[in-house]
Design a protein around this motif. Structure first.
Motif, short mmCIF file in Angstrom:
data_model
loop_
_atom_site.label_atom_id
_atom_site.label_comp_id
_atom_site.label_asym_id
_atom_site.label_seq_id
_atom_site.Cartn_x
_atom_site.Cartn_y
_atom_site.Cartn_z
N GLU A 1 0.84 -1.20 0.00
CA GLU A 1 0.00 0.00 0.00
C GLU A 1 0.88 1.25 0.00
O GLU A 1 1.79 1.39 0.81
CB GLU A 1 -0.91 0.00 1.23
N GLY A 2 0.61 2.13 -0.95
CA GLY A 2 1.37 3.36 -1.08
C GLY A 2 2.72 3.20 -1.75
O GLY A 2 3.46 4.17 -1.87
N LYS A 3 3.06 1.97 -2.16
CA LYS A 3 4.38 1.72 -2.76
C LYS A 3 4.27 1.27 -4.21
O LYS A 3 5.00 1.76 -5.06
CB LYS A 3 5.13 0.66 -1.96
N ASP A 4 3.41 0.32 -4.47
CA ASP A 4 3.28 -0.25 -5.82
C ASP A 4 1.83 -0.65 -6.02
O ASP A 4 1.36 -1.63 -5.43
CB ASP A 4 4.20 -1.47 -5.96
N GLN A 5 1.12 0.10 -6.85
CA GLN A 5 -0.32 -0.11 -7.01
C GLN A 5 -0.65 -1.48 -7.57
O GLN A 5 -1.60 -2.13 -7.12
CB GLN A 5 -0.92 0.98 -7.89
#
Length: 103
Positions: free
Chosen positions: A22-26
């Protein structure tokens, strides 16, 4: 089969309570979520009658992915169903599957 036994087939979901992407790689975040849902359905924790239906769609649209060596058919089918549900097509799914599962 217990959910813990199914984790060996997941690339992204490893039993965590929170999505580590989450918040790093959709894309990985989305795949983690769907693997979590698949593990829950395939373990019998939630009704899995939809998995059989998803497998029929996969068999009809992408028979070359039915017996792949990279993910169980029911997981591949769930991923395919979700991808097409949100407007993607068979060719786009094949590219996504190749990129994230066939490596």
């Amino acid at each position: 089969m217990k959910e813990s036994d199914l984790l060996q087939y997941c690339r992204y979901y490893k039993g965590e309570r929170r999505n580590p992407y989450e918040g790093k790689d959709q894309n990985k975040m989305m795949l983690w979520s769907y693997e979590q849902i698949w593990a829950d359905m395939a373990s019998g924790n939630t009704p899995d009658s939809l998995l059989a239906e998803y497998c029929l769609y996969l068999h009809r649209d992408l028979p070359e992915l039915v017996n792949n060596d990279y993910a169980p058919m029911s997981l591949t089918a769930l991923l395919y169903d979700r991808y097409t549900h949100f407007g993607g097509g068979a060719e786009g799914f094949k590219k996504l599957f190749e990129e994230y599962y066939m490596k």
